[in-house]
Write a protein that holds these residues in place. Sequence first.
Motif, PDB file in Angstrom:
ATOM      1  N   UNK A  91       6.933 -10.208   0.014  1.00  0.00           N
ATOM      2  CA  UNK A  91       6.871 -10.764  -1.342  1.00  0.00           C
ATOM      3  C   UNK A  91       5.796 -10.146  -2.236  1.00  0.00           C
ATOM      4  N   UNK A  92       4.837  -9.422  -1.663  1.00  0.00           N
ATOM      5  CA  UNK A  92       3.784  -8.798  -2.454  1.00  0.00           C
ATOM      6  C   UNK A  92       3.021  -7.807  -1.573  1.00  0.00           C
ATOM      7  N   UNK A  93       2.076  -7.106  -2.169  1.00  0.00           N
ATOM      8  CA  UNK A  93       1.197  -6.194  -1.431  1.00  0.00           C
ATOM      9  C   UNK A  93      -0.232  -6.516  -1.841  1.00  0.00           C
ATOM     10  N   UNK A  94      -1.002  -7.065  -0.912  1.00  0.00           N
ATOM     11  CA  UNK A  94      -2.378  -7.476  -1.201  1.00  0.00           C
ATOM     12  C   UNK A  94      -3.415  -6.458  -0.747  1.00  0.00           C
ATOM     13  N   UNK A  95      -3.098  -5.734   0.335  1.00  0.00           N
ATOM     14  CA  UNK A  95      -4.051  -4.806   0.961  1.00  0.00           C
ATOM     15  C   UNK A  95      -3.321  -3.520   1.284  1.00  0.00           C
ATOM     16  N   UNK A  96      -3.907  -2.396   0.920  1.00  0.00           N
ATOM     17  CA  UNK A  96      -3.367  -1.102   1.329  1.00  0.00           C
ATOM     18  C   UNK A  96      -4.500  -0.294   1.951  1.00  0.00           C
ATOM     19  N   UNK A  97      -4.223   0.321   3.080  1.00  0.00           N
ATOM     20  CA  UNK A  97      -5.209   1.157   3.761  1.00  0.00           C
ATOM     21  C   UNK A  97      -4.596   2.526   3.999  1.00  0.00           C
ATOM     22  N   UNK A  98      -5.202   3.539   3.437  1.00  0.00           N
ATOM     23  CA  UNK A  98      -4.689   4.903   3.546  1.00  0.00           C
ATOM     24  C   UNK A  98      -5.465   5.658   4.611  1.00  0.00           C
ATOM     25  N   UNK A  99      -4.902   5.654   5.821  1.00  0.00           N
ATOM     26  CA  UNK A  99      -5.597   6.191   6.987  1.00  0.00           C
ATOM     27  C   UNK A  99      -4.960   7.451   7.547  1.00  0.00           C
ATOM     28  N   UNK A 100      -3.825   7.874   7.016  1.00  0.00           N
ATOM     29  CA  UNK A 100      -3.163   9.071   7.548  1.00  0.00           C
ATOM     30  C   UNK A 100      -4.027  10.306   7.295  1.00  0.00           C
TER      31      UNK A 100
END
Length: 275
Positions: A91-100
């Motif tokens: 339903x939403x996006x609260x946290x994004x972690x870019x680890x690639x």
Amino acid sequence: MPMTWRPEMTPPSKRLEGRAALVTGAGSGIGRAICMRLAEEGARIACLDRDAAAARATADAIGGGALAIAADVANATDMQRAVEATAAAFDRLDIAVNAAGVGASARLVDTTLETWRHVLDVCLTGVFVSLQAQARQMIAQGGPAVIVNIASTNARQPGEGLAAYCAAKAGVEMLGRVAALELAAQGIRVASVGPGLTDTPMVARLLADPVAREAFLDNIPLQRPARPEDIAAAIAYLASDDAAYVTGQTLYVDGGASMQRYPSLAARKPSAPAA
């Protein structure tokens, strides 16, 4: 099964209960540890990796409706679809972690343009493309949100043989600061974590070399490599309301290594890009 926390580590709380998180590079190493820790903190997790089987393995280890997504972080279409899939599922996006990320080692004069482009595509362009799609979703949905990028001590510490990697990670750090400025008005925080030497598959060959291992450990005041869980704990803090007044900053998790001179890698031979 979720990971078992060692007695010396603080047990995770439920600071992220009900929040939706997308983690890139989720198939192994730091990315997998981040997925597990955020899940332990109560978040719903979308595990993204270019290796579909690895993404699925992490999602299965979490259980509880975790989502597995196969995507190339440097492909804008892939990342837009990944963000849309996460928002549709949770339903939403609260946290994004870019680890690639990837690494490669070669002297500057021996670094091929192919290697240079590969490292920058994954480590820098991949963060830009991912962050852009994530931020657009967060703006559209409204409300507070947070993006955390994995930089490196090599964002500020030059390392011989690491021209492409150092340049990419320095770019990640500055990109995060620009994003923090631009997105603050929408209630979106952006921060970075700069790991030092971390015991992951990507550095396994380095740690298996007794000479290189000794050189790096001598350079770390705490006298050990980081565990992926050490990095994941920092991410959990930055993603939580405990860090509600933190944006545009890089938290270095390196056992004190960045206070020292980076170990010399001058004797290293040219290598192909790491997978």
